[in-house]
Design a protein around this motif. Structure first.
Motif, short mmCIF file in Angstrom:
data_model
loop_
_atom_site.label_atom_id
_atom_site.label_comp_id
_atom_site.label_asym_id
_atom_site.label_seq_id
_atom_site.Cartn_x
_atom_site.Cartn_y
_atom_site.Cartn_z
N ALA A 121 0.71 -1.59 0.30
CA ALA A 121 0.20 0.35 -0.08
C ALA A 121 1.04 1.60 -0.28
CB ALA A 121 -0.79 -0.16 1.14
N ILE A 122 1.59 1.27 0.64
CA ILE A 122 2.64 2.33 0.96
C ILE A 122 3.64 2.52 -0.26
CG2 ILE A 122 4.73 3.58 1.67
CD1 ILE A 122 3.98 2.02 3.94
N ALA A 123 3.72 0.68 -1.04
CA ALA A 123 4.86 1.05 -2.69
C ALA A 123 3.66 1.83 -3.43
CB ALA A 123 4.80 0.56 -3.30
N LYS A 124 2.76 1.78 -3.62
CA LYS A 124 1.31 2.63 -4.44
C LYS A 124 1.11 4.20 -4.18
CE LYS A 124 -2.68 2.10 -5.91
NZ LYS A 124 -4.92 1.27 -6.18
N HIS A 442 8.39 -8.43 -2.06
CA HIS A 442 7.81 -10.11 -2.54
C HIS A 442 7.51 -11.84 -1.64
CE1 HIS A 442 8.86 -9.17 -6.97
NE2 HIS A 442 7.39 -8.40 -6.56
N HIS A 443 8.79 -10.98 0.00
CA HIS A 443 8.93 -11.90 0.53
C HIS A 443 7.77 -11.87 2.30
CE1 HIS A 443 11.80 -15.05 -1.57
NE2 HIS A 443 12.38 -13.12 -1.81
N SER A 444 7.09 -10.84 2.11
CA SER A 444 6.47 -10.41 2.96
C SER A 444 5.62 -11.32 3.29
CB SER A 444 6.22 -8.99 2.67
OG SER A 444 4.97 -9.40 4.63
N PRO A 445 5.46 -12.29 4.74
CA PRO A 445 4.25 -12.90 4.98
C PRO A 445 3.08 -11.71 5.46
CG PRO A 445 5.88 -12.73 6.76
CD PRO A 445 6.78 -12.06 5.72
N ARG A 446 3.08 -10.79 5.54
CA ARG A 446 1.93 -10.40 5.78
C ARG A 446 1.07 -9.92 4.21
NH1 ARG A 446 3.54 -4.64 8.23
NH2 ARG A 446 5.41 -5.07 7.19
N VAL A 447 1.36 -10.23 2.92
CA VAL A 447 1.99 -10.06 1.50
C VAL A 447 1.26 -11.84 1.23
CG1 VAL A 447 1.89 -9.72 0.02
CG2 VAL A 447 2.33 -8.20 1.25
N TRP A 448 2.20 -12.35 1.29
CA TRP A 448 2.18 -13.61 0.89
C TRP A 448 2.22 -14.66 1.94
CZ3 TRP A 448 2.35 -13.61 -4.32
CH2 TRP A 448 2.74 -12.29 -5.21
N ASN A 449 0.87 -14.61 3.08
CA ASN A 449 1.30 -15.33 3.57
C ASN A 449 1.53 -17.40 3.95
OD1 ASN A 449 -1.23 -15.90 2.26
ND2 ASN A 449 -2.31 -15.12 3.66
N ASP A 450 0.74 -17.96 2.38
CA ASP A 450 1.20 -19.44 2.19
C ASP A 450 2.59 -19.58 1.94
OD1 ASP A 450 0.76 -21.69 1.76
OD2 ASP A 450 0.21 -21.75 -0.44
N ASN A 451 3.35 -19.83 3.44
CA ASN A 451 4.86 -19.89 2.87
C ASN A 451 5.56 -19.42 2.40
OD1 ASN A 451 7.71 -21.04 3.42
ND2 ASN A 451 7.12 -22.94 3.27
N PRO A 452 5.96 -17.82 2.32
CA PRO A 452 6.70 -17.06 1.62
C PRO A 452 7.90 -16.97 0.97
CG PRO A 452 6.52 -15.47 3.70
CD PRO A 452 5.47 -16.85 3.69
N GLU A 470 -1.15 -5.57 -10.07
CA GLU A 470 -1.92 -4.00 -10.06
C GLU A 470 -2.42 -3.44 -8.78
OE1 GLU A 470 -2.76 -6.98 -12.23
OE2 GLU A 470 -2.69 -5.82 -13.76
N ASN A 471 -2.19 -4.48 -7.88
CA ASN A 471 -2.46 -4.35 -6.14
C ASN A 471 -1.09 -3.82 -5.27
OD1 ASN A 471 -0.58 -6.65 -5.45
ND2 ASN A 471 -3.21 -7.26 -4.72
N TYR A 472 0.40 -4.07 -6.50
CA TYR A 472 1.61 -3.98 -6.04
C TYR A 472 2.20 -4.96 -5.58
CZ TYR A 472 1.34 0.95 -7.86
OH TYR A 472 1.03 2.22 -9.29
N ASP A 473 1.83 -6.22 -5.11
CA ASP A 473 2.24 -7.06 -3.92
C ASP A 473 3.87 -7.71 -5.23
OD1 ASP A 473 0.98 -6.32 -2.47
OD2 ASP A 473 -0.35 -8.49 -3.54
N TRP A 474 3.52 -7.83 -6.29
CA TRP A 474 4.21 -8.70 -7.59
C TRP A 474 5.07 -7.26 -8.42
CZ3 TRP A 474 5.03 -9.26 -12.80
CH2 TRP A 474 5.65 -10.28 -12.67
N ILE A 475 5.73 -6.45 -8.50
CA ILE A 475 6.83 -5.61 -9.30
C ILE A 475 7.96 -5.90 -9.54
CG2 ILE A 475 5.04 -3.70 -8.19
CD1 ILE A 475 7.32 -2.49 -6.39
N PRO A 476 8.60 -7.07 -9.46
CA PRO A 476 9.45 -7.37 -10.08
C PRO A 476 10.16 -6.59 -11.29
CG PRO A 476 8.97 -8.84 -10.96
CD PRO A 476 7.71 -7.63 -10.48
N PHE A 477 9.35 -5.74 -12.42
CA PHE A 477 10.34 -4.43 -13.01
C PHE A 477 9.32 -3.21 -12.57
CE2 PHE A 477 9.76 -8.74 -14.93
CZ PHE A 477 10.15 -8.83 -16.12
N SER A 478 8.94 -2.94 -11.60
CA SER A 478 8.23 -1.96 -11.21
C SER A 478 7.25 -1.41 -12.40
CB SER A 478 8.85 -0.67 -11.20
OG SER A 478 8.94 0.54 -11.17
N THR A 479 6.33 -0.32 -11.86
CA THR A 479 5.35 0.07 -11.49
C THR A 479 4.72 1.55 -12.26
OG1 THR A 479 2.86 -0.93 -12.17
CG2 THR A 479 3.65 -0.31 -9.98
#
Length: 542
Positions: A121-124, A442-452, A470-479
């Motif tokens: 959310a802050i990244a967005k 990309h490894h945040s348990p708050r975002v990827w709660n299924d064993n990130p 779209e929701n800024y959880d996956w941004i390997p190329f930025s956005t």
């Protein structure tokens, strides 16, 4: 308790001293006088550097002390030891971000104190404030250094404002054209010939660096490095020597050494001479292309629709009609950025994918069955078309999950606040550098709660994926507006290469590998993370 200055000096100065001794060693003979001189120069320089940097590195400026901050000694030590991004994040970033609800923290690096974001959310919020947070050039302290000459300059990565908009407008058509998949296919077959003649194991990252260098050299500016066939030829070696020289951490931490004492450091002086020669080679290419374009224009020959035109030609042509073409300095700077950013990053991404597929043979086989279903199982090399690549849904999931686990670039290029503002409810004063830790996001348990930390391509299955760009959880190329302009080029390379490799080979890691599903050992190169010593055993299927 010892004074902090004494602790800092006792821990950091030995590193500085040893590194400086190595740098100066080649400039002196074996005489006793030379040894004494080296030690005096080294110790003096270390003490001087300690004096000029103590206040600004030991604690953040007053206006940032309300934000959780780390011990700069740990960061400096990590840089000098050349720890990889994931190691730094786990040892420094995780403990700091866990201290606050929003995860924001600040740490000292080569460019100063920087606020780190790891919440989507802050990244967005940060990335949308493109007029509040703008790319800022390195300080004048880095003027004339190798890193500035190679990658930092009037290019699309570091510019802001109207200058950036003008360049982006010119460059966009070059990267939105149809990708040269036929070229990628030819280079892949060429690489297969190398793998087939290699010994029991193959150095995957070395192979992928050579493949991506040839792909970008040919498609990018019409120059064949011939790295696949001859990795020690003149221009491949010169380019790699420049890359290796730019990652020396001592010059990032203390650029004054390079700016003021270059003649005392023969190895660094040699790197600048290599850069001069590389610069002349690229300038020669630009001159030839400008001349050819002009000759074609005068002859009434139109090549505007030629799909084989390289990116450099298209960028030279771009904006000419409006009188807004790029200068030679701008073209040179962008060639260097596209070459590095499009070469090492893609080599890293494919190498990590190969490593994961070696660790998980069931995932490898599932992807192979998909490739065979679409391309057939006839014992010959088949390069997928763009349409066929789009049908390889599981391969796409593997690519996305690999980029989540190990996005080649850990941090976005920092941006500077041009006015007082807020992020996540935290005051960010004017002049503050801010960036996003892609690895931590990309490894945040708050975002990827299924064993990130586990590789699982099914995260990106259409019926289960709840996280995307779209929701800024996956941004390997930025956005957003500053999304990596070469994203489609890189993804096209990966979508073509992996299915061809899967049809040709079955592969596994040797028993003595340093890698495991729990941890891939990585290395760092100019901010790009890649697997270290990744040796793989390839077995031909045909």
């Amino acid at each position: 308790m010892e004074p902090v200055s004494k602790v800092w000096a006792s821990q950091l100065l030995p590193y500085v001293n040893n590194v400086l001794l190595k740098l100066l060693d080649s400039n002196n003979g074996n005489s006793n006088n030379g040894t004494v001189t080296r030690k005096i120069i080294s110790i003096s320089a270390a003490l001087f550097l300690f004096y000029i940097t103590y206040d600004k590195v030991m604690r953040p400026p007053k206006q940032l002390r309300h934000i959780t901050h780390g011990n700069p000694i740990k960061t400096l030590m990590a840089a000098l030891r050349q720890l990889s991004a994931d190691e730094i994040t786990r040892s420094i970033g995780y403990p700091l971000s866990s201290q606050t609800e929003n995860g924001l923290y600040t740490r000292f690096d080569a460019t100063g104190w920087t606020v780190i974001i790891n919440d989507p959310a802050i990244a967005k919020e940060y990335l949308f404030k493109s007029t509040t947070f703008v790319k800022s050039p390195l300080s004048d302290d880095f003027a004339g250094t190798l890193i500035t000459r190679f990658i930092v300059g009037p290019n699309i990565l570091f510019l802001s404002g109207q200058h950036w908009l003008d360049q982006r407008k010119i460059a966009n058509p070059a990267f939105r054209r149809s990708m040269p998949v036929a070229l990628f296919g030819r280079l892949t077959e060429k690489l297969f010939n190398v793998i087939d003649t290699t010994g029991d194991t193959s150095d995957v990252y070395d192979l992928m660096e050579r493949w991506t260098l040839d792909a970008l050299g040919n498609a990018g500016f019409g120059f064949d490095f011939d790295a696949i066939s001859s990795k020690q030829n003149k221009w491949v070696k010169k380019y790699n020597d420049i890359i290796n020289a730019t990652q020396n951490p001592i010059y990032g931490l203390f650029p004054i050494l390079e700016r003021r004492f270059l003649n005392w450091i023969p190895s660094r002086k040699k790197s600048h001479q290599d850069m001069d020669e590389f610069h002349d080679m690229i300038q020669c290419l630009i001159d030839k292309k400008r001349k050819l374009i002009q000759e074609q224009k005068e002859s009434g020959i139109s090549v505007m629709g030629d799909p084989e035109r390289d990116l450099l030609t298209m960028m030279i042509e771009g904006g000419q009609e409006e009188g807004q073409g790029l200068t030679d300095a701008e073209l040179l700077s962008n060639v260097y950025v596209f070459l590095f950013a499009g070469h090492d990053t893609t080599a890293s991404a494919i190498s990590f994918a190969i490593c994961f597929l070696a660790m998980y043979p069931e995932i490898q086989q599932r992807a192979r069955e998909e490739a065979i279903k679409i391309l057939g199982d006839e014992p010959k090399n088949v390069a997928p078309t763009v349409e066929q690549s789009q049908k390889m849904v599981y391969t796409e999931q593997i690519i996305k999950e690999t980029l989540r686990m190990y996005a080649p670039v850990d941090y976005l290029v920092p941006r500077c606040a041009v006015k007082d503002t807020e992020l996540g409810g935290v005051f960010i004063p004017k002049g503050t550098q801010v960036t996003v830790s892609i690895y931590q996001l990309h490894h945040s348990p708050r975002v990827w709660n299924d064993n990130p930390d586990k590789f699982n391509p099914d995260r990106f299955a259409s019926n289960t994926n709840t996280s995307s760009i779209e929701n800024y959880d996956w941004i390997p190329f930025s956005t957003g507006a500053r999304k990596c302009i070469g994203m489609n080029f890189s993804l096209s390379e990966q979508r073509l290469f992996l299915p061809m490799l899967l049809r040709k080979y079955v592969w596994r890691l040797p028993k003595d590998t340093i890698h495991s599903p729990e941890r891939i050992v990585t290395k760092q190169n100019l901010g790009v993370m890649s697997p270290k010593n990744l040796n793989v055993i390839f077995e031909r299927r045909y």
